[in-house]
Design an enzyme around this catalytic site. Structure first.
Site, mmCIF file in Angstrom:
data_model
loop_
_atom_site.group_PDB
_atom_site.id
_atom_site.type_symbol
_atom_site.label_atom_id
_atom_site.label_comp_id
_atom_site.label_asym_id
_atom_site.label_seq_id
_atom_site.Cartn_x
_atom_site.Cartn_y
_atom_site.Cartn_z
ATOM 1 C CG ASP A 21 107.643 -11.685 78.008
ATOM 2 O OD1 ASP A 21 107.117 -10.621 78.356
ATOM 3 O OD2 ASP A 21 107.178 -12.413 77.101
ATOM 4 C CG ASP A 23 101.127 -11.758 78.112
ATOM 5 O OD1 ASP A 23 100.243 -12.456 78.605
ATOM 6 O OD2 ASP A 23 101.283 -10.549 78.371
ATOM 7 C CE LYS A 195 109.393 -6.843 78.528
ATOM 8 N NZ LYS A 195 109.154 -8.297 78.728
ATOM 9 C CG ASP A 220 107.225 -14.145 73.444
ATOM 10 O OD1 ASP A 220 107.283 -13.429 74.468
ATOM 11 O OD2 ASP A 220 106.327 -14.035 72.592
#
EC number: 3.1.3.-
Length: 274
Positions: A21, A23, A195, A220
Site C-alpha cells: 500500500d 498512503d 481493496k 495500514d
C-alpha cells in the site's frame, strides 16, 4: 525475525513478491517514511519484486511515478497497480461499450479514456454507469450532477471504500466517505472495485506468474489492505504508521498475520542476520 507482538516472522524472508500500500504505509502525503528506500532495495537484492497497490484513484499511474521519483524511488509502470486500473478492467469486462459518468479527478477520467472507456463528466442521458472516485477536485456542481445521475436507472460503481486519506495534518474524506454523503442524498450505495475486493491482487499474481504463498501484502488499513489479503489468501503485514492502531487490531474481526511498527522495522527484520 520477530514482529511487534513477538511472533516469529521468519517466513517473510522467503517471500518474493511484496504488494505495498502507499498512503500511510510508505509515505504520508509527500513525506517518505524512514526505511522505505532501504526495504525496496532489500527486496530487489533478494531477487524479489515489489508492486504498489493503492486504492487512491485521484492520481494516474504516471502521476504516481512522478510522485515517488520525487521521493527517491525509481519506479516504472510495472511497479504499480491502482484502483483506477482495476476499475478500467472491470468496466471493460462487465460493461463493454457503455458510457460512464464519472465523478473523479481529471487524472482518473483521462486514465479511463486512455483505456478505451467512454467517459462523461456532465449529466448525460446516454450514460448507463455512474462511477465515483476519490475526487480531490470536487465541487458542489459535481455533487449535484452525480445526484441527478443516481436518480436514474444506472449501475453505480466506486473505485474504493476508504473512508479517509492520510495527509500531513491528519485525514481528509476519501471515496468511502463521499459515497456515504451521496447515499444520504440518494439512498444508493455503490459496488466498490478496489481493496478489499481481491481483484487487484489476482491481476498482479497472474501478470507476474507468482503464487499466493510467495506473496505478502503490507498495508495500514484493516478493512482494505488486510481484508484484501484475507480474501485473496495471501499473508498480510499491518504497519502502525497509518490508520490502524493496536487497539483497532484487537477489536477487529480482520486480523493481520504480522504486525510491525513501520516498514523500517520490516527492513531491519529482513536484514538482521547480515
Amino acid at each position: 525475525m520477530i514482529d511487534y507482538t513477538g511472533k516469529n516472522a521468519d517466513s517473510l524472508k522467503e517471500k518474493t513478491l511484496y504488494l505495498l500500500d502507499m498512503d500511510g504505509t510508505i509515505y504520508n502525503e509527500n513525506e517518505i517514511f524512514e526505511g522505505t528506500l532501504e526495504l525496496l532495495k532489500e527486496i530487489e537484492d533478494r531477487g524479489g519484486q515489489y508492486v504498489f497497490i493503492t486504492n487512491n484513484s485521484s492520481k494516474s499511474v504516471e502521476d504516481y511515478i512522478e510522485k515517488v521519483r520525487n521521493m527517491g524511488i525509481q519506479a516504472s509502470c510495472e511497479n504499480f497497480y491502482t484502483s483506477s486500473q482495476a476499475t478500467a478492467m472491470y468496466l471493460q469486462e462487465n460493461y463493454p461499450g457503455q458510457k460512464v459518468y464519472c465523478m473523479g479527478t481529471r487524472s482518473l477520467v483521462e486514465e479511463l479514456r486512455c483505456a478505451g472507456i467512454s467517459v462523461v463528466t456532465e449529466v448525460d442521458e446516454e450514460a448507463s454507469v455512474v462511477l465515483l472516485g476519490f475526487d480531490t477536485e470536487n465541487t458542489s456542481e459535481k455533487i449535484r450532477n452525480t445526484c441527478i445521475m443516481l436518480g436514474r436507472d444506472v449501475v453505480y460503481l466506486a473505485t474504493n471504500p476508504d473512508l479517509v486519506c492520510p495527509v500531513s495534518f491528519g485525514y481528509i474524506p476519501d471515496c468511502g466517505s463521499m459515497s456515504i454523503m451521496l447515499k444520504n442524498a440518494t439512498g444508493k450505495e455503490p459496488f466498490f472495485i478496489g481493496k478489499p475486493e481481491p481483484i487487484m491482487v489476482d491481476c498482479v499474481l497472474k501478470k507476474l506468474n507468482k503464487t499466493k504463498a510467495e506473496t505478502v501484502i503490507i498495508g495500514d488499513r484493516l478493512y482494505t489492505d488486510i481484508k484484501t489479503g484475507e480474501r485473496a489468501g495471501v499473508d498480510t503485514i499491518c504497519v502502525l504508521s497509518g490508520e490502524a492502531s493496536l487497539g483497532d487490531i484487537r477489536e477487529s474481526e480482520v486480523k493481520p498475520d504480522y504486525i510491525f511498527e513501520s516498514v523500517k522495522e520490516i527492513y531491519e527484520g529482513l536484514t538482521e542476520d547480515k
